[in-house]
Design a protein around this motif. Sequence first.
Motif, PDB file in Angstrom:
ATOM      1  N   ASN A 183      16.688  36.429 -23.921  1.00 22.42           N
ATOM      2  CA  ASN A 183      18.149  36.484 -23.929  1.00 22.42           C
ATOM      3  C   ASN A 183      18.687  35.602 -22.799  1.00 22.42           C
ATOM      4  O   ASN A 183      18.348  35.808 -21.639  1.00 22.42           O
ATOM      5  N   PRO A 184      19.532  34.615 -23.108  1.00 21.63           N
ATOM      6  CA  PRO A 184      20.003  33.702 -22.061  1.00 21.63           C
ATOM      7  C   PRO A 184      20.885  34.358 -21.010  1.00 21.63           C
ATOM      8  O   PRO A 184      21.125  33.767 -19.950  1.00 21.63           O
ATOM      9  N   PHE A 185      21.353  35.574 -21.284  1.00 18.58           N
ATOM     10  CA  PHE A 185      22.207  36.277 -20.334  1.00 18.58           C
ATOM     11  C   PHE A 185      21.469  37.394 -19.587  1.00 18.58           C
ATOM     12  O   PHE A 185      22.044  38.057 -18.729  1.00 18.58           O
ATOM     13  N   TYR A 186      20.216  37.601 -19.921  1.00 23.85           N
ATOM     14  CA  TYR A 186      19.443  38.690 -19.314  1.00 23.85           C
ATOM     15  C   TYR A 186      18.510  38.111 -18.253  1.00 23.85           C
ATOM     16  O   TYR A 186      17.525  37.450 -18.573  1.00 23.85           O
ATOM     17  N   TRP A 187      18.832  38.387 -16.982  1.00 25.64           N
ATOM     18  CA  TRP A 187      18.046  37.836 -15.873  1.00 25.64           C
ATOM     19  C   TRP A 187      17.473  38.904 -14.955  1.00 25.64           C
ATOM     20  O   TRP A 187      16.936  38.596 -13.902  1.00 25.64           O
ATOM     21  N   LYS A 188      17.563  40.164 -15.385  1.00 24.62           N
ATOM     22  CA  LYS A 188      16.980  41.246 -14.598  1.00 24.62           C
ATOM     23  C   LYS A 188      15.484  41.010 -14.422  1.00 24.62           C
ATOM     24  O   LYS A 188      14.795  40.606 -15.351  1.00 24.62           O
ATOM     25  N   ASP A 189      14.988  41.230 -13.227  1.00 29.24           N
ATOM     26  CA  ASP A 189      13.586  41.021 -12.843  1.00 29.24           C
ATOM     27  C   ASP A 189      13.229  39.537 -12.686  1.00 29.24           C
ATOM     28  O   ASP A 189      12.100  39.205 -12.324  1.00 29.24           O
ATOM     29  N   TYR A 190      14.186  38.633 -12.979  1.00 36.58           N
ATOM     30  CA  TYR A 190      13.979  37.200 -12.738  1.00 36.58           C
ATOM     31  C   TYR A 190      14.841  36.715 -11.570  1.00 36.58           C
ATOM     32  O   TYR A 190      14.346  36.074 -10.655  1.00 36.58           O
ATOM     33  N   ILE A 191      16.142  37.030 -11.651  1.00 38.13           N
ATOM     34  CA  ILE A 191      17.126  36.581 -10.669  1.00 38.13           C
ATOM     35  C   ILE A 191      17.850  37.806 -10.117  1.00 38.13           C
ATOM     36  O   ILE A 191      18.175  38.734 -10.859  1.00 38.13           O
ATOM     37  N   ASP A 192      18.117  37.804  -8.821  1.00 36.46           N
ATOM     38  CA  ASP A 192      18.811  38.940  -8.215  1.00 36.46           C
ATOM     39  C   ASP A 192      20.156  39.185  -8.910  1.00 36.46           C
ATOM     40  O   ASP A 192      20.905  38.244  -9.194  1.00 36.46           O
ATOM     41  N   ASN A 193      20.443  40.440  -9.177  1.00 38.02           N
ATOM     42  CA  ASN A 193      21.629  40.812  -9.938  1.00 38.02           C
ATOM     43  C   ASN A 193      22.926  40.322  -9.304  1.00 38.02           C
ATOM     44  O   ASN A 193      23.912  40.070  -9.997  1.00 38.02           O
ATOM     45  N   SER A 194      22.957  40.168  -7.979  1.00 41.89           N
ATOM     46  CA  SER A 194      24.183  39.736  -7.309  1.00 41.89           C
ATOM     47  C   SER A 194      24.631  38.349  -7.773  1.00 41.89           C
ATOM     48  O   SER A 194      25.818  38.019  -7.711  1.00 41.89           O
ATOM     49  N   LEU A 195      23.695  37.532  -8.267  1.00 41.86           N
ATOM     50  CA  LEU A 195      24.035  36.183  -8.699  1.00 41.86           C
ATOM     51  C   LEU A 195      24.580  36.140 -10.119  1.00 41.86           C
ATOM     52  O   LEU A 195      25.116  35.118 -10.552  1.00 41.86           O
ATOM     53  N   VAL A 196      24.441  37.222 -10.860  1.00 43.65           N
ATOM     54  CA  VAL A 196      24.966  37.291 -12.234  1.00 43.65           C
ATOM     55  C   VAL A 196      25.896  38.486 -12.405  1.00 43.65           C
ATOM     56  O   VAL A 196      26.187  38.900 -13.525  1.00 43.65           O
ATOM     57  N   TYR A 197      26.381  39.023 -11.301  1.00 39.78           N
ATOM     58  CA  TYR A 197      27.173  40.255 -11.329  1.00 39.78           C
ATOM     59  C   TYR A 197      28.444  40.103 -12.169  1.00 39.78           C
ATOM     60  O   TYR A 197      28.760  40.949 -13.002  1.00 39.78           O
ATOM     61  N   VAL A 198      29.188  39.022 -11.954  1.00 38.05           N
ATOM     62  CA  VAL A 198      30.442  38.825 -12.689  1.00 38.05           C
ATOM     63  C   VAL A 198      30.182  38.728 -14.183  1.00 38.05           C
ATOM     64  O   VAL A 198      30.856  39.358 -14.996  1.00 38.05           O
ATOM     65  N   LEU A 199      29.175  37.969 -14.564  1.00 37.15           N
ATOM     66  CA  LEU A 199      28.838  37.807 -15.985  1.00 37.15           C
ATOM     67  C   LEU A 199      28.479  39.147 -16.613  1.00 37.15           C
ATOM     68  O   LEU A 199      28.888  39.462 -17.732  1.00 37.15           O
ATOM     69  N   ASN A 200      27.715  39.954 -15.876  1.00 34.15           N
ATOM     70  CA  ASN A 200      27.242  41.230 -16.416  1.00 34.15           C
ATOM     71  C   ASN A 200      28.320  42.303 -16.448  1.00 34.15           C
ATOM     72  O   ASN A 200      28.295  43.186 -17.314  1.00 34.15           O
ATOM     73  N   ASN A 201      29.266  42.239 -15.529  1.00 30.92           N
ATOM     74  CA  ASN A 201      30.189  43.362 -15.356  1.00 30.92           C
ATOM     75  C   ASN A 201      31.635  43.090 -15.761  1.00 30.92           C
ATOM     76  O   ASN A 201      32.415  44.027 -15.883  1.00 30.92           O
ATOM     77  N   PHE A 202      32.008  41.836 -15.968  1.00 32.02           N
ATOM     78  CA  PHE A 202      33.405  41.538 -16.271  1.00 32.02           C
ATOM     79  C   PHE A 202      33.620  40.762 -17.559  1.00 32.02           C
ATOM     80  O   PHE A 202      34.740  40.635 -18.025  1.00 32.02           O
ATOM     81  N   ILE A 203      32.547  40.226 -18.141  1.00 28.59           N
ATOM     82  CA  ILE A 203      32.694  39.452 -19.368  1.00 28.59           C
ATOM     83  C   ILE A 203      32.221  40.295 -20.547  1.00 28.59           C
ATOM     84  O   ILE A 203      31.038  40.623 -20.659  1.00 28.59           O
ATOM     85  N   GLU A 204      33.153  40.648 -21.435  1.00 29.81           N
ATOM     86  CA  GLU A 204      32.809  41.504 -22.560  1.00 29.81           C
ATOM     87  C   GLU A 204      32.033  40.742 -23.633  1.00 29.81           C
ATOM     88  O   GLU A 204      31.066  41.248 -24.189  1.00 29.81           O
ATOM     89  N   LYS A 205      32.451  39.536 -23.931  1.00 32.73           N
ATOM     90  CA  LYS A 205      31.793  38.744 -24.990  1.00 32.73           C
ATOM     91  C   LYS A 205      31.010  37.610 -24.339  1.00 32.73           C
ATOM     92  O   LYS A 205      31.467  36.466 -24.285  1.00 32.73           O
ATOM     93  N   LYS A 206      29.841  37.949 -23.870  1.00 36.08           N
ATOM     94  CA  LYS A 206      29.010  36.929 -23.220  1.00 36.08           C
ATOM     95  C   LYS A 206      28.666  35.787 -24.171  1.00 36.08           C
ATOM     96  O   LYS A 206      28.478  34.647 -23.746  1.00 36.08           O
ATOM     97  N   GLU A 207      28.578  36.099 -25.464  1.00 34.43           N
ATOM     98  CA  GLU A 207      28.190  35.077 -26.427  1.00 34.43           C
ATOM     99  C   GLU A 207      29.203  33.938 -26.528  1.00 34.43           C
ATOM    100  O   GLU A 207      28.911  32.882 -27.098  1.00 34.43           O
ATOM    101  N   ASN A 208      30.389  34.121 -25.944  1.00 33.00           N
ATOM    102  CA  ASN A 208      31.413  33.074 -25.962  1.00 33.00           C
ATOM    103  C   ASN A 208      31.420  32.223 -24.696  1.00 33.00           C
ATOM    104  O   ASN A 208      32.172  31.244 -24.613  1.00 33.00           O
ATOM    105  N   VAL A 209      30.612  32.582 -23.730  1.00 28.73           N
ATOM    106  CA  VAL A 209      30.596  31.854 -22.450  1.00 28.73           C
ATOM    107  C   VAL A 209      29.900  30.499 -22.632  1.00 28.73           C
ATOM    108  O   VAL A 209      28.849  30.408 -23.249  1.00 28.73           O
ATOM    109  N   ALA A 210      30.522  29.451 -22.069  1.00 29.56           N
ATOM    110  CA  ALA A 210      29.954  28.099 -22.158  1.00 29.56           C
ATOM    111  C   ALA A 210      29.362  27.641 -20.828  1.00 29.56           C
ATOM    112  O   ALA A 210      28.520  26.743 -20.802  1.00 29.56           O
TER     113      ALA A 210
END
Length: 256
Positions: A146-173
């Motif tokens: 999954n291109p949006f799933y980085w748990k256990d690869y990248i620290d969550n703090s670097l993807v926090y906004v994407l994970n917690n504020f974007i409802e439709k990740k599939e629309n992110v460019a």
Amino acid sequence: KKMADFKDIKYRDNFLTNVILRIDFSPVLELVDELPKNFQKEIKGTFPKYKLEKIFELKKSIKKNGKIINDERVYPIYFFEDKEINKRISLTYNNIAFEFFKYTNFQEFKETANEVIKQFINIYKPGDYSRLGLRYINQINLSKGNPFYWKDYIDNSLVYVLNNFIEKKENVARNMSQIIINNDDFMMRFNFGINNSEFPSKIRRKEFILDFDCYTSDFSEDSILSCLDKFNNEIKIIFEKCVKKKLRNIMGVIDE
């Protein structure tokens, strides 16, 4: 394990696509009017490939009557490469850059760069320097997942906004962020996120960038290597804060 100790971790593989050392200096007019024959002669054993290109600089000036004058100037830029094109030097009238496209370890990089810098200083003696920079670009490309799933690869703090504020990740460019750190004697510009190699299309590939750029104007010829050591250590520590177990497993931690 203390975070400062992470700078001692070594890996079998890495995701570094570019490691760049650049030094800016006051214009050396000799490099505008004459080919760098002596410099080429000294480095030809390691960098036998040569090519000459041109760079264009456009300067705008406004006269008293409000008329805008465009002054376009053309300068040479010299490239020297090794046989495999894994290493490159670029040289212009006001900067020299040294780049690895296949990076193995800092010691090799520093030793090769040091030889190039010594030859350059010996021939051109620029004397007045304005900037020294060391940049590491990690382009983490994974073949599946999954291109949006980085748990256990990248620290969550670097993807926090994407994970917690974007409802439709599939629309992110694209999802890139920047932090600039002032360490008093040098700066670090840290760019990170999903740049998306297929932009402006939606994100489909599992990619992540960790781009570290340390730079200073407070240095001399004698302190270049010590600055590089300092930059490398700082980048290494922050890099290790960014990556997690699964990514370390992919890179392969070397036990010594």
